[in-house]
Each structure stands twice: as C-alpha cells, then as structure tokens.
Write a protein that holds these residues in place. Structure first.
Motif, PDB file in Angstrom:
ATOM      1  N   CYS A  24      42.848  38.878  25.581  1.00 20.20           N
ATOM      2  CA  CYS A  24      43.361  38.947  27.104  1.00 20.20           C
ATOM      3  C   CYS A  24      42.036  37.679  27.616  1.00 20.20           C
ATOM      4  O   CYS A  24      41.028  37.960  27.677  1.00 20.20           O
ATOM      5  N   SER A  65      38.881  47.844  38.733  1.00 23.09           N
ATOM      6  CA  SER A  65      39.827  48.914  38.234  1.00 23.09           C
ATOM      7  C   SER A  65      41.185  48.561  38.113  1.00 23.09           C
ATOM      8  O   SER A  65      41.485  48.676  36.797  1.00 23.09           O
ATOM      9  N   MET A  97      41.145  46.085  35.271  1.00 26.47           N
ATOM     10  CA  MET A  97      41.050  46.494  34.183  1.00 26.47           C
ATOM     11  C   MET A  97      42.288  47.059  33.125  1.00 26.47           C
ATOM     12  O   MET A  97      42.924  46.911  32.439  1.00 26.47           O
ATOM     13  N   ASP A  98      43.239  47.509  34.411  1.00 26.94           N
ATOM     14  CA  ASP A  98      44.625  48.325  34.620  1.00 26.94           C
ATOM     15  C   ASP A  98      45.612  47.210  33.724  1.00 26.94           C
ATOM     16  O   ASP A  98      46.195  47.161  33.005  1.00 26.94           O
ATOM     17  N   LEU A 144      44.432  46.242  30.497  1.00 28.08           N
ATOM     18  CA  LEU A 144      45.108  47.901  29.770  1.00 28.08           C
ATOM     19  C   LEU A 144      46.468  47.474  29.215  1.00 28.08           C
ATOM     20  O   LEU A 144      46.625  47.985  28.104  1.00 28.08           O
ATOM     21  N   LEU A 145      47.565  47.038  30.322  1.00 27.43           N
ATOM     22  CA  LEU A 145      48.425  47.475  30.252  1.00 27.43           C
ATOM     23  C   LEU A 145      49.260  45.889  29.210  1.00 27.43           C
ATOM     24  O   LEU A 145      49.804  46.567  28.826  1.00 27.43           O
ATOM     25  N   ALA A 194      47.632  44.942  26.605  1.00 29.69           N
ATOM     26  CA  ALA A 194      47.377  46.029  25.029  1.00 29.69           C
ATOM     27  C   ALA A 194      48.459  46.610  24.466  1.00 29.69           C
ATOM     28  O   ALA A 194      48.848  46.772  23.668  1.00 29.69           O
ATOM     29  N   ASN A 195      48.582  47.185  26.048  1.00 28.97           N
ATOM     30  CA  ASN A 195      49.156  48.404  25.614  1.00 28.97           C
ATOM     31  C   ASN A 195      50.760  47.383  24.908  1.00 28.97           C
ATOM     32  O   ASN A 195      51.240  48.008  23.681  1.00 28.97           O
TER      33      ASN A 195
END
Lengths: 359, 359
Positions: free
Chosen positions: B205, B230, B233-234, B237-238, B240-241
């Motif tokens: 990303c 944070s 990071m969130d 990660l979302l 990538a999810n």
C-alpha cells in the motif's frame, strides 16, 4: 509564452530508439503527441508514439509527409543525413538547430569549436593520411587514440595507440575514414552535465553525474558526482557557454574529464543523453521533459535533484537479472521493449534511488 | 516468477481515458506494450498505446480480435458490460478478476460486502420505490444521500436529502434507477489508500493521501494525510483485508472517512485511482506501474514515499493556468491530451513536490 505548443500538437522525432521512446513518454505528460520517423521496422519508440513512419532518410516523399503532420522536428541521434535535414528544414523548424548538428557530427569540427570557445579539450590533430598521423604523433605523442571524425559511438570507430608503432594498424582500423588523433588525458574520473536551453534563451542544468564505462559503453552514472564546489560551478558554466554559443534549443549532454588542471571537455551530444537517465527518478522534471519543453516553446521545468541516484545500464544479457532487480527496494526499472537481446545492446536501465537530498 | 510477462508482451486495457493513458506509459517502462479498447474516437490513451481498437462493448468480433492480440486484460473503469466481460474472459485472463467488478459495480452489493468483512460503512438501505425510501428514512434519517446503485462517479447520480421532505425530489432525480440511501457521516476529513496485490498474493500500500473535493470532484490529494499512527495502520490493514478477500490482482483505491469513532469505508474502486496520482512524483514506483506489475505477473515494486506531494486536479478551464504552473518550482505537470476543454472535465493534474521525506 504565447507560442507554447498546445495540447494535441505533434512533435516529430527522427529516430525511434530508446531515447525517442522516452521523449514520447515525456511529450505525453505535456499533452503533446509524437510522430516517430525511423528506417528500421518495429522500433522501441513505436510502443508509445502516436504515429510511426517506417522509411529511409533518402525517401523524400516520406520525409515530406512526415513533416506535414508535425509542428516541430527534433531528433534522438546526431548522424542524420544532410539531404534529409535540408528537406525537413524547408517545411518545419528543427530543434536543436543545424549548427549544433554541424558541430557535433564531426569530431574535428567539434573540438575546434570548443577550443575556440576557450574550453579545454584533449590535444587533437586531423588525420587523413599516414603522413598526417606521423605528424600528429610527433606533437601529441602516445599513448593516444585515433577516432573516426564521424559516426562513432559507444567506443566504435576508435583505435588506441600505445606507441608510435601502432600507427599503421590504427590507420587501417579507420578503413579510409577521416580521423582525428586525440592525446591521452590523465583524468581521475568522468562526469557529465545535462543542460537544456529554451527557445527564449533560458538555461537549466541538472546536477553533474559521474560516469563509469565498461567495454566503451556507459555502465553507471552516480549523482552527485565527486566534484568540489568550483569544479561543479565550472561544469555548469561551461555547459551554459556551449548552449548559448550554439543558440541551442533542447537538451544536450556534455562529457567532461576531471583532471588536477581542471575540466576537459571530452565530447558533446546534441540530444538527451544516457548519462541523464537518472533524472527520471531524481527530479520532478527529467531530461526528456526538459528537451520536449524547449522544443515545444515551453518554459523549462524545475530539474532540481530531490534524490541521489545511481543509474545502471542493462546491456545484453543483463536482462537475465530483471526479475531480481524488480524485487529490489528503491529500484525503478526502465526497459526499452527490445525483443532481441544482443551482446552490447542497451536493453534498459535501472535507477536506484539512494535517498532523499537533505535540506 | 517464471510467468512474468516478458518484453514485447501486450496488456489489453478496456477504456482509453487518462487512466489508460498513464497505465500505457507505466507498461512501457517494463518493456510491455498496450492495446487499448475504447468506444469513443481519439481517446487520450491512444497517444501512447501500441495499438488502439475503436469499437463498442457490444461488438463481439472486435472484442474477440482485441483479446487475441493480448496476453492479459485489465481495465481503467468498472462499468464494463457483463456480456463483454463474459466474451473476453473466455479468451484471456481478466485482472483484477470478476468478483471485484461484481462487488464494486453496485453500491448496495459493495456496502453489503464491506460490512460482511467487518468494516464500518455509512448506514445504508436499498431503495427501489417510494415505500423503500420512506422506510429507509425512518431508520437512517436525514440529512442523508440517495445514490444510484450503478454508474455513479464524480458526484453524478446523487441527491442530498436535507430532510424527509426532499424524498420525492430525490427519488425523481434517480429517474427510476435502483438506489441506495446512505446516512450522513460526521467525518473530519477523507483519506484514501491505494493498495496493490500481486498475482501471488503480495500486498503493498502507498501512504494514505488526504482528499479535498470541490463540486463533487476530487480537487487535491495531500500526502502525508492527517492520521495518527493507529489510524494509519488501520487504513492499511483494512485495505489489505479487502484486497485479500477479493483475491484481487492489481491496484485498488479505497476511500475512507476519518471520524472520532474510527475509519469508515466510503467506497472502493477496482482500478488505479485519481487520489493515487501523487505517486508519480512521490515514489520510485507509482500506482500505475504497481497495477501493471500485478497484472503482468511481476513482483510489486517499492512504493515507499520519497517526497511529500500535493496533487491538484486541473479541471475545465484550469487549463488556462498551465503556462503559469509550468514555471513553478517543484511542479510536475501531467496533461491528458484532451483537445476539448469542458466544464468539469479532468484535463490533467499537477504534482507539487513539497520536499524530501526525512530519514
């Protein structure tokens, strides 16, 4: 600038190799199209050009048709036949102009021109016969290099003389072509300056890069180059001097030898230059876009270096390493779309971004 | 990766707008060609594509001929007719795959999908009738926005409801198209993440960018975005999810609202995204090249941000400012070659490089 070429205008490019390819990409960023003229079939630039003409430089009808579709003509190599240039120039402006071509197409003319500007060159002498060579060796001495006056590149058309005994062989290597004997320069390293001059005389130079050659072909360019402040200033000023003297419009590469006695001009190339490829990943505006801007009547862009870069040429079977290079951190690949791998053929390059410039 | 597309291979691109244009340029850097399929004449991507097919998505013969010249097919927009996709998929791989298109072509499907992944979205409800809308307003309330489920972009196909009294007008604005009512989200700002997933599941990303819209169209993207560690990071990660859940291959744009309660997914786009254009001048490898790498079976490149950037879209008569922008320090122009200037039309963008990232 009211005469800036506008969106949809077309730049004609003579030569369809990798330089024409990357010039086409740069033109697209400014909303401009390119029409590439190239005698060989299927050239690298065809992948990204709006239009392609496949015809020889002797084909007057093709040259005329080409010129009539474009707004301005530029080139990616300097050895264009004079008859083609005469025809094209009668129809459209050619940038950079004929004087830059006249000077750079012939090593003797080029060195004479540079010396007349007050710039240092290697000692040189015209060689058209065994007598000329004997005479030249008596003043310049050996080791020295005999080079064809025209059509030399990437170490081709050159013969080294370790001593005067090599004279006969060196002259035979020239195969009857007019040549120039160049004295040996005791230099610590080679640098080059990529400079651009706009149609209204604005000059901008990229930071000098330091070049390493292998087998007569550029291997790496590292930016920044090892130069002290006065050498750096000298390199930029002498490049501007050449650009202004030639009333040049476009990007030029100037190769310099660094010696304890100062900078010596090795040669100039009236075009974008392999040693300027690092600018693609080191600057907001690269050498290709500066050239297109100049040719298109635009103001020059900001070529300030934001990152340090090492450019490495990918030659021949260096292509076997592309899979590994693609995985490297900070590596920007630039391949030329050449299907056939040959020894000594430039297939692409990689710009390794070394980190941000501080401040 | 033994199945990396090699020099001279061809990527088919559905859609010839500016995204297809910049994808073509990125493909050229990897030695790959593009063949662009576009119903309209003279599209922006044609200037830099190796081949162009001008034909409708209903033309089966043209679709077949197109597919047979390419090694893999990708797209620059998500609203491709299903019948065309069915035909093309029978001949060549389509990347990103059909699931991403199915999900993102319909706002209701998309929001349902994202919610099922455990991600936060605005409250939403299906609206196919006045009764549906009344029911939806009773749970979601106003202010809220009624949006067509399909074919909406740049603020088109949307109607804001300040109160329940606007229901009839909003429904009329949909002109009978299935719609979704979205609750109002009280967000401080919008950010987006541009993420890419390779054919073997590697995810990368880019740093999130902060978006400002004007008149429903993206105006600027600023990188870095205002996010704490944070949130940052969130956001990654979302993204990538979503990429992993869809078994996605290519680059995706994920728009996020930043609220005190966390990040809310606004929408996803299964393609390169306007809010990722800053990567062209902020990273060694940009969103277009990451997409091409993924689609071509290459490993992803290093998209680390080397510079802070503010991207500004040039819309309609913003083109009048191009001469001035060309003079700005640190400004990298990217024009799309569109001859006709129209109000609201994306004509280009400028990346203003703000300075090197430290460390």
């Amino acid at each position: 600038m009211s005469d800036m070429l506008k969106t949809g205008a077309t730049i004609g490019i003579l030569g369809g190799g990798q330089l024409g390819r990357m010039l086409s990409v740069a033109a697209s960023r400014l909303g401009l199209r390119t029409h590439v003229y190239e005698p060989s079939a299927n050239p690298p630039a065809a992948d990204v050009a709006h239009q392609l003409t496949t015809a020889s430089y002797e084909d007057e009808a093709a040259l005329r048709a080409f010129a009539e579709t474009v707004d301005v003509i530029t080139y990616e190599f300097e050895n264009i036949p004079t008859s083609a240039l005469d025809m094209l120039e009668s129809l459209r402006p050619i940038r950079p102009g004929r004087e830059a071509l006249r000077v750079s197409q012939d090593r003797l003319t080029e060195k004479t021109y540079l010396a007349a500007l007050g710039l240092k060159t290697a000692p040189f002498a015209n060689v058209e016969s065994a007598e000329d060579l004997e005479q030249a060796l008596s003043t310049i001495g050996a080791p020295s290099i005999l080079k064809t006056r025209r059509f030399g590149y990437d170490g081709k058309g050159q013969s080294r003389l370790k001593s005067a005994e090599d004279a006969a062989q060196a002259l035979a290597d020239m195969a009857g072509a007019p040549a120039v004997l160049e004295g040996f320069v005791n230099f610590s390293h080679e640098v080059s300056v990529i400079g651009t001059r706009s149609a209204d005389g604005q000059v901008a130079c990229f930071d000098p890069g330091e070049n390493v050659h292998r087998d007569g072909i550029l291997h790496t360019t590292t930016v920044p180059a090892r130069l002290n402040a006065s050498q750096r200033m000298d390199a930029v000023l002498l490049t501007a001097n050449i650009l202004n003297a030639l009333d040049y419009v476009g990007t030029m590469g100037v190769e310099l030898f660094v010696t304890p006695e100062g900078l010596i001009v090795n040669e100039i190339a009236p075009r974008v230059h392999n040693s300027g490829h690092w600018t693609q990943n080191g600057c907001a505006v690269d050498q290709f876009e500066q050239h297109i801007r100049a040719v298109a009547g635009w103001p020059l862009g900001d070529g300030k270096r934001h990152s340090d870069v090492v450019m490495e040429n990918l030659i021949g079977d260096d292509m076997d390493r592309v899979g590994d290079i693609a995985l490297e951190p900070n590596a920007a690949l630039h391949l030329y779309g050449k299907a056939e791998v040959k020894a000594g053929r430039k297939m692409g390059h990689v710009n390794r971004v070394q980190g941000a410039v501080k401040g």
